[in-house]
Write an enzyme that holds these catalytic residues in place. Structure first.
Site, short mmCIF file in Angstrom:
data_model
loop_
_atom_site.label_atom_id
_atom_site.label_comp_id
_atom_site.label_asym_id
_atom_site.label_seq_id
_atom_site.Cartn_x
_atom_site.Cartn_y
_atom_site.Cartn_z
N ALA A 281 42.34 41.71 40.36
CA ALA A 281 43.38 41.55 39.34
C ALA A 281 42.87 40.71 38.17
CB ALA A 281 44.63 40.93 39.96
N GLY A 282 41.58 40.42 38.14
CA GLY A 282 41.02 39.62 37.04
C GLY A 282 41.28 38.13 37.22
N LEU A 283 41.59 37.71 38.44
CA LEU A 283 41.93 36.30 38.68
C LEU A 283 40.78 35.52 39.32
CD1 LEU A 283 45.62 36.78 39.91
CD2 LEU A 283 44.77 36.45 37.59
N GLY A 284 39.59 36.07 39.27
CA GLY A 284 38.43 35.31 39.73
C GLY A 284 38.32 35.21 41.24
N SER A 285 38.75 36.26 41.96
CA SER A 285 38.74 36.15 43.43
C SER A 285 37.31 36.09 43.98
CB SER A 285 39.52 37.30 44.07
OG SER A 285 38.84 38.50 43.90
N ALA B 201 34.68 34.58 42.66
CA ALA B 201 34.17 33.20 42.52
C ALA B 201 34.87 32.26 43.49
CB ALA B 201 34.37 32.72 41.09
N PRO C 7 44.93 37.56 44.95
CA PRO C 7 44.65 39.00 45.05
C PRO C 7 43.25 39.36 44.55
CG PRO C 7 46.09 38.57 43.18
CD PRO C 7 45.92 37.25 43.90
N ASP D 267 34.30 31.43 35.78
CA ASP D 267 35.12 31.63 36.99
C ASP D 267 34.71 30.66 38.10
OD1 ASP D 267 36.08 33.75 35.53
OD2 ASP D 267 35.99 35.19 37.17
O1 PMV Z 1 38.52 40.02 32.96
P1 PMV Z 1 37.59 38.91 33.31
O2 PMV Z 1 38.28 37.77 33.99
O3 PMV Z 1 36.36 39.39 33.98
O4 PMV Z 1 37.13 38.20 31.93
C1 PMV Z 1 36.29 38.76 30.98
C2 PMV Z 1 36.17 37.73 29.88
C3 PMV Z 1 35.45 38.21 28.65
O5 PMV Z 1 35.56 37.17 27.69
C4 PMV Z 1 36.07 39.47 28.08
C5 PMV Z 1 33.99 38.50 28.93
C6 PMV Z 1 33.13 37.28 29.21
O6 PMV Z 1 32.06 37.47 29.82
O7 PMV Z 1 33.49 36.17 28.84
#
Ligand code: PMV
Length: 321
Positions: A103-107, A109, A100, A151
């Site tokens: 959602a913070g899952l690195g899509s 990258a 997805p 990522d």
């Molecule tokens: O939410 P994400 O997957 O973009 O992760 C951010 C990770 C942090 O440690 C909060 C910031 C960073 O640059 O490492």
């Protein structure tokens, strides 16, 4: 001439935020992947179609700018490939897969790694991992400003990756979750304000002085505990380590009532551990669960987007097409 490639998304298992000030983070490639098909288009232009965004854009073959800024990672990949000596030819790319977006899952990258691999494979000269990682990093710079590089590294190499700012990354070989254990990812439905979360933690760290240093030290030592738990298959310990890390993230101010409510519910439905993954103040949480609690958890989180994932040792790869 056509090619298909895929690359995995990631979760940060431990150490987000603490990594910003030099502590270790442990990230895992997951079984949800972005898939990119690239096909040569003769005299046509460059057209990118994204199923997740439900949109398409064109890229100007002259300056490689995208007609829609949501597609700027594709321009960044093409610019990186041009700088590496590839000619940029008319083509059509289709982005699909089960990873997805947002959602913070690195899509971003994963998609840029899969795109770079598919495009160069279409040329008959697929990029080796090191250059693939560079191309995907260039796209991360466009997508995120000052990315740590974690990522793209996880997407390209797969597996379990320990990262420390200034030192770079190290892949841990031979780790996995034991059979019957999964990571459930639950989207809070609240957009994560990464920059604000990072600033909040840094300000609190500044004010808390020595107390914050101890919290950062504690977070770093949890990485060793987690690696031991994974190596010995002790999932109860791994769950505890996740809960401990969550307590430290809470202490640094990046949890929310809504997040705590989800984590509490997950634990009461049988999760072994649960925490924020990534920036917090929204975004996704990860839940460690055994097979026998998955149905209960899935019905408990009916109101949220959620996914069940396993760690994946496979990074970016070519697929049959
Ligand atoms: O939410 P994400 O997957 O973009 O992760 C951010 C990770 C942090 O440690 C909060 C910031 C960073 O640059 O490492």
């Amino acid at each position: 001439m056509r090619a298909r490639a895929s690359a995995p998304g990631k979760v940060i298992l431990l150490g987000e935020h603490f990594v910003v000030k030099g502590k270790r983070a442990l990230a895992i490639a997951i079984s949800l992947r972005s898939v990119v098909d690239v096909e040569y288009a003769g005299s046509g232009g460059i057209v990118i179609e994204s199923r997740g965004l439900n949109a398409r854009a064109t890229i100007d073959p002259g300056n490689l700018e995208a007609s829609d800024s949501r597609f700027s990672i594709f321009s960044a990949v093409l610019k990186a490939l041009r700088d590496m000596g590839y000619s940029i030819v008319p083509h059509r790319a289709k982005i699909h897969g089960d990873l997805p977006i947002g959602a913070g899952l690195g899509s971003s990258a994963a998609t840029s790694a899969a795109y770079a691999l598919a495009y160069t494979a279409m040329h008959g000269d697929p990029l080796a991992r090191e250059d693939l990682n560079k191309a995907s990093y260039m796209a991360e710079v466009v997508a995120h400003g000052r990315p740590s590089g974690i990522d793209n590294t996880v997407s390209v190499y797969g597996g379990f990756i320990i990262y420390r700012r200034g030192e770079g990354w190290r892949r841990l070989e031979g780790l996995s979750l034991p059979k019957g254990y999964y990571l459930m990812i639950v989207d809070t439905g609240i957009e994560r304000p990464t920059r604000e979360a990072v600033m909040r933690v840094l300000r609190r760290a500044e004010r808390a002085g020595q107390a914050a240093s101890l919290i950062y030290e504690a977070a770093d030592s949890l990485v060793d505990l987690a690696v031991n738990a994974l190596a010995s298959g002790d999932m109860r310990l791994l769950g505890e380590v996740m809960d401990l890390n969550q307590g430290l993230l809470y202490a640094m101010g990046v949890s929310l009532g809504e997040i705590e409510e989800i984590l509490f519910r997950a634990r009461s439905l049988g999760a072994l551990g649960a925490k924020i993954t990534g920036a917090g103040l929204g975004g996704s949480v990860i839940v460690l669960a055994s097979e026998d609690s998955l149905d209960r958890l899935a019905s408990g989180f009916r109101g949220h987007r959620h996914w069940i994932a396993s760690p994946s040792s496979e990074g970016a790869r070519l697929e049959d097409y």
